[in-house]
Scaffold this motif. Structure first.
Motif, PDB file in Angstrom:
ATOM      1  N   ARG A 241      32.870  14.545  19.042  1.00 61.53           N
ATOM      2  CA  ARG A 241      33.538  13.235  19.162  1.00 61.53           C
ATOM      3  C   ARG A 241      34.885  13.460  19.423  1.00 61.53           C
ATOM      4  O   ARG A 241      35.758  12.485  20.071  1.00 61.53           O
ATOM      5  CB  ARG A 241      33.279  12.498  17.589  1.00 61.53           C
ATOM      6  CG  ARG A 241      31.835  12.155  17.391  1.00 61.53           C
ATOM      7  CD  ARG A 241      31.838  11.433  16.249  1.00 61.53           C
ATOM      8  NE  ARG A 241      30.397  11.094  15.861  1.00 61.53           N
ATOM      9  CZ  ARG A 241      30.093  11.127  14.847  1.00 61.53           C
ATOM     10  NH1 ARG A 241      30.434  11.615  13.756  1.00 61.53           N
ATOM     11  NH2 ARG A 241      28.413  10.909  14.937  1.00 61.53           N
ATOM     12  N   LYS A 245      36.615  11.696  22.482  1.00 58.73           N
ATOM     13  CA  LYS A 245      37.743  10.957  22.198  1.00 58.73           C
ATOM     14  C   LYS A 245      39.004  11.186  23.236  1.00 58.73           C
ATOM     15  O   LYS A 245      39.808  10.611  23.573  1.00 58.73           O
ATOM     16  CB  LYS A 245      38.365  11.012  20.662  1.00 58.73           C
ATOM     17  CG  LYS A 245      39.548  10.456  20.479  1.00 58.73           C
ATOM     18  CD  LYS A 245      39.991  10.297  18.810  1.00 58.73           C
ATOM     19  CE  LYS A 245      40.715  11.550  18.160  1.00 58.73           C
ATOM     20  NZ  LYS A 245      41.232  11.375  16.777  1.00 58.73           N
ATOM     21  N   VAL A 250      35.963   5.999  21.777  1.00 58.02           N
ATOM     22  CA  VAL A 250      35.487   6.381  20.374  1.00 58.02           C
ATOM     23  C   VAL A 250      34.561   5.068  20.036  1.00 58.02           C
ATOM     24  O   VAL A 250      34.786   4.084  20.444  1.00 58.02           O
ATOM     25  CB  VAL A 250      36.992   6.083  19.568  1.00 58.02           C
ATOM     26  CG1 VAL A 250      36.719   6.011  18.087  1.00 58.02           C
ATOM     27  CG2 VAL A 250      37.723   7.111  19.795  1.00 58.02           C
TER      28      VAL A 250
ATOM     29  N   VAL B 362      36.889   8.938  13.677  1.00 59.98           N
ATOM     30  CA  VAL B 362      37.425   9.370  14.850  1.00 59.98           C
ATOM     31  C   VAL B 362      38.593   8.874  15.203  1.00 59.98           C
ATOM     32  O   VAL B 362      39.261   9.679  15.981  1.00 59.98           O
ATOM     33  CB  VAL B 362      36.233   9.132  15.925  1.00 59.98           C
ATOM     34  CG1 VAL B 362      36.501  10.032  17.045  1.00 59.98           C
ATOM     35  CG2 VAL B 362      35.022   9.403  15.255  1.00 59.98           C
ATOM     36  N   ASN B 363      38.931   7.627  15.160  1.00 61.78           N
ATOM     37  CA  ASN B 363      40.291   7.230  15.591  1.00 61.78           C
ATOM     38  C   ASN B 363      41.491   7.687  15.011  1.00 61.78           C
ATOM     39  O   ASN B 363      42.644   7.970  15.577  1.00 61.78           O
ATOM     40  CB  ASN B 363      40.455   5.722  15.023  1.00 61.78           C
ATOM     41  CG  ASN B 363      39.909   4.831  16.181  1.00 61.78           C
ATOM     42  OD1 ASN B 363      40.120   5.185  17.261  1.00 61.78           O
ATOM     43  ND2 ASN B 363      39.380   3.779  15.522  1.00 61.78           N
ATOM     44  N   TYR B 367      41.759  13.375  12.605  1.00 61.41           N
ATOM     45  CA  TYR B 367      40.290  13.698  12.796  1.00 61.41           C
ATOM     46  C   TYR B 367      39.742  15.189  12.557  1.00 61.41           C
ATOM     47  O   TYR B 367      39.135  15.582  11.854  1.00 61.41           O
ATOM     48  CB  TYR B 367      39.695  12.801  13.678  1.00 61.41           C
ATOM     49  CG  TYR B 367      38.244  12.832  13.629  1.00 61.41           C
ATOM     50  CD1 TYR B 367      37.304  12.395  12.821  1.00 61.41           C
ATOM     51  CD2 TYR B 367      37.323  13.321  14.829  1.00 61.41           C
ATOM     52  CE1 TYR B 367      35.991  12.587  12.678  1.00 61.41           C
ATOM     53  CE2 TYR B 367      36.238  13.436  14.849  1.00 61.41           C
ATOM     54  CZ  TYR B 367      35.511  13.092  13.938  1.00 61.41           C
ATOM     55  OH  TYR B 367      33.951  13.217  13.758  1.00 61.41           O
TER      56      TYR B 367
END
Lengths: 329, 450
Positions: A241, A245, A250, B362-363, B367
């Motif tokens: 991820r 990202k 996302v 994830v934002n 993270y």
């Protein structure tokens, strides 16, 4: 080459390869290609190797030649096993002092979890695949021929190499993004993985070469294996991820497939794909890889080689994506 | 009623509650009725000032119990002076700076605290504490005096620091220093006390108190994150500007501006603070491995496991900006019962580290770093207690220094584990009997009414 030129600028570098050096090198490599002497040849030909060794008058050989994952079995045998044998024989005859062999952490992997493994882990009875099996055979032969008064040998086992030049890990993840399959998480994401930035792996090779040539440290590394990682075990999906990202993607939710269910789907989709003569997306192999623990304890490399990963995982990801974008343009 | 309902929703916590209330064995029961009068008074003062601490302090091994009790009360007295807004600077500052010298007297007492200071009694009845203080080994006395001196002067410096008072904590380094004065020093003092009693391995006494510092900082930082809303209402905050400035121009905005965007930034900020606190966990686990006496072990471990549970609760929790976030009482009881052995503590930490990993989003700019920190700590836990079957036949893993420490304490932990097993067995027996009794009664009632 880059690490040698940075960390040991007075070392003369000769390259032996089937393919010539690329004309243009990425901005990620800072060495001067003109300072490198190229020797073309086939690693399974002792004559080719002997010529290169004579021509270079080298003290140490770093042997990193290996076919890509997914090549036919006979190529693995030919390059990994025969090639290494031929190289040892030529090096001994030409009185080369040291050989650093790039093995792989995969030599102790058989599809089961590898948790916090160190160099004391034995080879599995059944190897994961032909690639790892031939790497293990080659590694064993390199270690067995170690002669501290002649050709001293050392093996490095990097795990999950990525970075500029990477054609598998990060490009693979980008492929998943392109296929819009990022929402699916297979397994519980408790499994940790070692990913190793290629520059750090190269640094470890320089350290190993220096230690094996220096008389005060030669006996500490000769005949030894060292696991090489970034020393930052990462959860499988967390890393995936992070890569997505970095590409600006996302997901706001995920669909979690438990391992057993994913395996079931994998078997079915593999069957269907084989009938349709297509390539299956979700194969049992991929499910196992995505759900397995594969991380290592690299205390030995830190203590004996003085190895310290210089480029962190997040820097490494950035460099790799930059490099991919650069090479695409 | 709400509590009962909560327990029924979490049957494992109900079980823990029964085990705790009915069967938990105290290692060193303390009978205040049999104690001399000054000790009895100290016990009263302790109960007055802290419910949670009082219980664990009283169960300490007799060799350290009174020393820790006195240490706690002296620091509580110091804290009461510092906290008291009715005291003028010209009284407060010299008092804080000189407080350790009062320990040389036998009759010092202070009646000048404001009427609202809840612990003013500790200062009024200070001679009772002094009576116990002078009975202690001179080594214990020296430790208590030394820490009181350092902490009192630290507090005075902060009160006089205008920049700190108007702008709060500036850098992460300042944050660590502030936490050193209010918590790190306590860790250092307790370490010295336990070392003198021979209850911990010497290594903790010979690392410049780096690991005991982490013990204090981990607790303090967790509280600072959790108490954001309460502190804001009191017009203060201890979140370091160096961190929050990345997410907002005004720290109060997280509280005042409840818009989605502001709350999102608040969560990112909390995330970085959690990550910062997690940096101490490695030291905490190493420290605890070196505490041998079981009563001291519980005393040290309980606050730490509560902190990691709290940290997992505040992480990515939007309530932190406008509510008091706490872990459930049932969880607390369960943690107290399970943290009596080192393997139990490592299990708890691993559990909450995984929760943190699973809660990450994830934002969040942090993270990957949170994931890497969780991974690093999981690897440590795995090195301490490998997953069964993880080490293949024939492997002989490198031993870390801590592996030896853990091997040496195995016997101690096994004794406690046997005791725990017995408690659990009795609890189960009781619960099953109660269940059967209930079933029988309802059967009888059913047949009777038909």
């Amino acid at each position: 080459m880059n690490s040698f030129s940075r960390r040991s600028p007075n070392t003369k570098i000769h390259v032996f390869d089937v393919r010539p050096l690329p004309e243009k090198i990425s901005k990620y490599f800072t060495f001067d290609p003109k300072s490198v002497t190229f020797h073309g040849g086939d690693i399974t030909s002792e004559d080719d190797l002997s010529d290169a060794i004579k021509g270079s008058k080298c003290d140490v050989i770093v042997h990193s030649a290996s076919p890509m994952h997914g090549a036919p079995q006979q190529i693995y045998n030919k390059v990994n096993v025969e090639g290494t044998r031929t190289l040892i024989s030529a090096a001994k005859k030409q009185n080369v002092k040291a050989l650093v062999y790039t093995s792989s952490a995969g030599v102790i992997f058989n599809g089961q979890d590898v948790m916090n493994a160190d160099e004391s882990w034995p080879y599995p009875e059944v190897h994961m695949d032909g690639y790892n099996e031939t790497k293990a055979i080659a590694e064993t032969e390199v270690l067995e021929c170690n002669d501290i008064d002649g050709l001293a040998t050392v093996c490095l086992r990097p795990a999950g190499i990525f970075g500029p030049g990477d054609r598998q890990l990060i490009p693979g993840l980008r492929g998943v993004l392109k296929m819009k399959q990022t929402k699916f998480q297979v397994g519980d994401n408790n499994n940790l993985f070692d990913w190793t930035y290629v520059g750090n792996v190269a640094d470890a090779h320089v350290l190993a070469a220096q230690k094996i040539l220096s008389s005060s440290t030669r006996s500490q590394v000769a005949g030894e294996v060292f696991l090489i990682t970034n020393d930052q075990p990462t959860y499988f999906w967390t890393l995936a991820r992070t890569v997505w990202k970095a590409d600006g993607h996302v997901d706001n939710y995920n669909i979690v497939l438990p391992r057993t269910i994913a395996l079931g789907i994998g078997y079915i989709s593999e069957l269907v794909a084989s009938i349709l003569k297509k390539e299956a997306g979700l194969t049992p192999f991929r499910v196992k890889v995505a759900c397995a623990h594969r991380y290592h304890n690299i205390l030995k490399a830190k203590e004996v080689l003085g190895y310290k990963p210089e480029v962190s995982i997040d820097e490494g990801i950035r460099y790799t994506l930059d490099w991919m974008d650069e090479s695409r343009n | 009623m709400g509590k009962v309902l909560q327990l029924l929703q979490h049957p494992d916590e109900l079980k823990a509650f029964v085990q705790f209330k009915c069967f938990r064995k105290s290692l060193h029961p303390f009978e205040p009725t049999e104690a001399r009068s000054s000790l009895k008074r100290c016990d009263d003062l302790l109960n007055l000032t802290s419910r949670s601490f009082a219980a664990v302090i009283k169960e300490l091994h007799p060799k350290t119990r009174v020393a820790v009790m006195v240490f706690y009360l002296v620091l509580r007295a110091l804290d009461t002076v510092e906290d008291d807004m009715t005291l003028q600077h010209d009284v407060k500052i010299p008092l804080l700076r000189q407080f350790h010298t009062k320990l040389n007297t036998t009759d010092y007492s202070f009646n000048g605290s404001g009427p609202n200071e809840k612990d003013r009694e500790v200062l009024v009845q200070f001679p009772e504490i002094l009576a116990e203080y002078h009975r202690l080994d001179s080594e214990f006395q020296d430790v208590i005096k030394e820490i009181t001196d350092k902490m009192g002067n630290g507090m005075a410096d902060y009160i006089l620091d205008d920049n700190f008072n108007t702008n709060g904590v500036a850098t992460v380094k300042d944050y660590d220093l502030y936490c050193h004065y209010v918590a790190g020093l306590v860790g250092e003092g307790l370490t010295k006390i336990m070392a003198h009693a021979n209850f911990i391995n010497e290594s903790l006494n010979q690392d410049n108190y780096q690991k005991s510092e982490s013990m204090g900082l981990f607790l303090q930082k967790t509280n600072i994150i959790r108490d954001y809303q309460e502190d804001m209402q009191d017009g203060r905050s201890f979140w370091p500007q160096e961190i929050w400035l990345k997410y907002t121009n005004s720290l109060a905005s997280f509280h005042k501006d409840q818009s989605e965007k502001s709350q999102e930034q608040a969560l990112y900020c909390i995330s970085e603070l959690v990550l910062n606190a997690m940096n101490h966990i490695n030291d905490v686990l190493v420290y605890l491995a070196n505490v041998n006496d079981p009563s001291c072990f519980s005393f040290c471990a309980i606050p730490q496991v509560m902190a990691v549970a709290t940290l997992a609760t505040v992480y990515n929790n939007p309530d932190v900006t406008h509510k008091v976030v706490k872990i459930r009482k049932g969880t607390t009881v369960k943690l107290i019962l399970e943290s009596r052995t080192y393997p139990g503590v490592v299990r708890i930490f691993r559990h909450y580290i995984r929760i943190i990993n699973h809660k990450s989003r994830v934002n969040d700019p942090n993270y990957l770093q949170i994931g890497l920190k969780c991974g690093e700590l999981e690897q440590l836990c795995e090195s301490l207690y490998p997953t069964p079957g993880a080490i293949p036949a024939g492997a002989n893993p490198h031993k870390l220094e801590i592996n030896e420490t853990v091997a040496n304490r195995q016997e101690i932990d096994e004794k406690i584990e046997a005791m725990i097993k017995e408690e659990e067995f009795k609890t189960q027996l009781l619960l099953v009997s109660l269940g059967l009794l209930l079933a029988l009664l309802s059967y009888l009632a059913f047949t009777f009414f038909n």
